[in-house]
Design a protein around this motif. Sequence first.
Motif, short mmCIF file in Angstrom:
data_model
loop_
_atom_site.label_atom_id
_atom_site.label_comp_id
_atom_site.label_asym_id
_atom_site.label_seq_id
_atom_site.Cartn_x
_atom_site.Cartn_y
_atom_site.Cartn_z
N LYS A 1 -18.45 -25.23 9.46
CA LYS A 1 -17.75 -24.02 9.89
C LYS A 1 -16.43 -23.86 9.13
O LYS A 1 -16.08 -22.77 8.70
CB LYS A 1 -17.48 -24.09 11.40
CG LYS A 1 -16.99 -22.76 11.99
CD LYS A 1 -16.91 -22.85 13.49
CE LYS A 1 -16.53 -21.51 14.10
NZ LYS A 1 -17.55 -20.49 13.93
N ALA A 2 -15.73 -24.96 8.92
CA ALA A 2 -14.46 -24.90 8.20
C ALA A 2 -14.67 -24.49 6.75
O ALA A 2 -13.83 -23.81 6.15
CB ALA A 2 -13.75 -26.24 8.26
N ALA A 3 -15.80 -24.91 6.17
CA ALA A 3 -16.08 -24.60 4.77
C ALA A 3 -16.71 -23.24 4.57
O ALA A 3 -16.97 -22.84 3.43
CB ALA A 3 -17.00 -25.68 4.18
N SER A 4 -16.96 -22.50 5.67
CA SER A 4 -17.64 -21.21 5.56
C SER A 4 -16.77 -20.15 4.91
O SER A 4 -17.27 -19.12 4.44
CB SER A 4 -18.10 -20.74 6.94
OG SER A 4 -16.98 -20.52 7.80
N VAL A 5 -15.45 -20.36 4.88
CA VAL A 5 -14.53 -19.47 4.19
C VAL A 5 -13.78 -20.30 3.17
O VAL A 5 -13.09 -21.26 3.53
CB VAL A 5 -13.54 -18.80 5.17
CG1 VAL A 5 -12.53 -17.94 4.41
CG2 VAL A 5 -14.29 -17.95 6.19
N GLU A 6 -13.92 -19.97 1.90
CA GLU A 6 -13.42 -20.83 0.83
C GLU A 6 -11.90 -20.94 0.82
O GLU A 6 -11.35 -22.04 0.75
CB GLU A 6 -13.90 -20.31 -0.53
CG GLU A 6 -13.49 -21.20 -1.69
CD GLU A 6 -14.05 -20.71 -3.01
OE1 GLU A 6 -13.69 -21.27 -4.04
OE2 GLU A 6 -14.86 -19.76 -2.99
N ALA A 7 -11.21 -19.83 0.88
CA ALA A 7 -9.75 -19.84 0.79
C ALA A 7 -9.18 -18.77 1.72
O ALA A 7 -8.92 -17.65 1.29
CB ALA A 7 -9.28 -19.61 -0.64
N PRO A 8 -9.01 -19.08 3.00
CA PRO A 8 -8.51 -18.07 3.94
C PRO A 8 -7.14 -17.56 3.54
O PRO A 8 -6.28 -18.32 3.08
CB PRO A 8 -8.43 -18.85 5.27
CG PRO A 8 -9.32 -20.03 5.09
CD PRO A 8 -9.26 -20.38 3.65
N VAL A 9 -6.93 -16.25 3.69
CA VAL A 9 -5.62 -15.67 3.40
C VAL A 9 -4.84 -15.45 4.70
O VAL A 9 -3.74 -14.91 4.66
CB VAL A 9 -5.75 -14.33 2.63
CG1 VAL A 9 -6.40 -14.56 1.29
CG2 VAL A 9 -6.51 -13.30 3.44
N ILE A 10 -5.41 -15.85 5.80
CA ILE A 10 -4.73 -15.76 7.10
C ILE A 10 -4.68 -17.16 7.69
O ILE A 10 -5.71 -17.78 7.92
CB ILE A 10 -5.48 -14.82 8.06
CG1 ILE A 10 -5.65 -13.42 7.43
CG2 ILE A 10 -4.73 -14.70 9.39
CD1 ILE A 10 -6.53 -12.50 8.24
N THR A 11 -3.48 -17.66 7.92
CA THR A 11 -3.34 -19.00 8.51
C THR A 11 -2.59 -18.98 9.83
O THR A 11 -2.51 -20.02 10.48
CB THR A 11 -2.60 -19.93 7.52
OG1 THR A 11 -1.27 -19.44 7.28
CG2 THR A 11 -3.35 -20.04 6.20
N ARG A 12 -2.06 -17.84 10.20
CA ARG A 12 -1.31 -17.73 11.45
C ARG A 12 -1.61 -16.39 12.13
O ARG A 12 -1.96 -15.41 11.46
CB ARG A 12 0.20 -17.84 11.21
CG ARG A 12 0.66 -19.22 10.75
CD ARG A 12 2.12 -19.24 10.43
NE ARG A 12 2.54 -20.55 9.96
CZ ARG A 12 3.36 -21.36 10.63
NH1 ARG A 12 3.85 -20.98 11.79
NH2 ARG A 12 3.69 -22.54 10.14
N ALA A 13 -1.40 -16.36 13.43
CA ALA A 13 -1.62 -15.13 14.18
C ALA A 13 -0.69 -14.02 13.69
O ALA A 13 -1.04 -12.84 13.72
CB ALA A 13 -1.40 -15.37 15.67
N ARG A 14 0.50 -14.40 13.21
CA ARG A 14 1.45 -13.41 12.69
C ARG A 14 0.85 -12.66 11.50
O ARG A 14 0.98 -11.44 11.39
CB ARG A 14 2.74 -14.11 12.27
CG ARG A 14 3.82 -13.19 11.74
CD ARG A 14 5.05 -13.97 11.34
NE ARG A 14 4.82 -14.71 10.10
CZ ARG A 14 4.97 -14.19 8.89
NH1 ARG A 14 5.31 -12.91 8.75
NH2 ARG A 14 4.78 -14.93 7.81
#
Length: 444
Positions: free
Chosen positions: A368-381
Amino acid sequence: MSERDTICALASGQPPAAICIIRLSGDRIWKLAGALLDCGLPEPRRATLTKFRDEDGTLIDEGLAVFMPGPHSYTGEDTLELYLHGGPAVITHAISTLTSEPGVRLAEPGEFTRRAFEAGKIDLTEAEGVADIIEAETNAQKAQALRQLTGGLTEQYDQWRADLTGILALVEVVVDFPDEEDAPEETTAPVIRKLTRLIHEIEEALGDRGIGEKIRDGFRIAIIGAPNAGKSTLLNRLAGRDAAIVTSRPGTTRDVIEVRRVMGGQIVWLSDTAGLRETEDEIEAEGVRRAERVAAEADLRLFMVDGSAPELGVLSSPFRQSTDMVVVNKADADLASGLPEYDHRISAKDGDGVPELEAALADFISRKAASVEAPVITRARHRARLVDGLSCLIAARDALEQGTGPELAAEDVRLAIRHLGAVVGSVGVEDVLGAVFSQFCIGK
């Protein structure tokens, strides 16, 4: 520019330690070094061995001093780092000596990084990366924090903002110079195409299923099922300690009990919940409601079934979902008839089958963690700002498609730029002016 306080703080771990680092930043470093260091102000960026004394000349310690003049320093100000022995007495004596000097005080939490942001050395996402890499417990968290700290997220947001600035420049020209011969020949159609492409990219980023936040904050696995199915026993087995009370009395667990683990290279929160059943007990009923809420928010639900005496009512109720990982417990007993199809058979009490279950959980989380290669969102903000920006872009596209006027579209694009700029902490109208005058020969 008015002079502000010079700040100091222990930049290394709590004592005792072999070495400690005391960091200072501000305009008074020249005076402090001249008064307290035998070497005076060290040569820039060269570790200098020196004696460090208090205001009375009493030796505090001997160590290394490194001076980094502004603006080429982390905070953009003059900074000084003292590498001393990491004993409590040395640290206390050093800090008290420094803060006794006029205009010098202890730094507030995060103040060095805030000064770096205010000096334009880093943006907000990079500042958040500093905090995240300090707190990183897993390689996945470290990798994500390093990407953020080194500008990986900034690059994406800046690209979006640059694209929007170009779009806004086109729309503004149509609004302000409708009859100018030098105005671009662009029509509404290409602007709509550019907006649609950006909308699609941001929608893709928002459709990451929150993987970036989960890598940072932790994935969630909820253990649910009927009373006495063995949920608390399994939690204790996975936790390696007695985190939950286990009794033979149904309804013992009334609240959600959480345990933090590393599984599949990720932080995972395992939740033991109240047994799912209809009850007249007010407290137990509240526990069931909380169990349902935790289960609804979980990345994976373990549906526990008592293999010797399954609660058939729970099995056939809406409590159970097709995506649940079904675990039949009490494998040491004879299995009852009427059991559902299950994924794992274990004995939470004896540990039989638990290693295989744990391996399956780790595999699920890592995939599941690897399902998105490079997330551009890391916080709720970040997510909240992107959602607001996306709604503005959709409104701008609708305004252009429906012909309600480029003025409304321009305002919506301008708001979208502000929302995206707020993620990295940069919002400026000069960007738009620069784009207009660099792309078009207006005013010649």
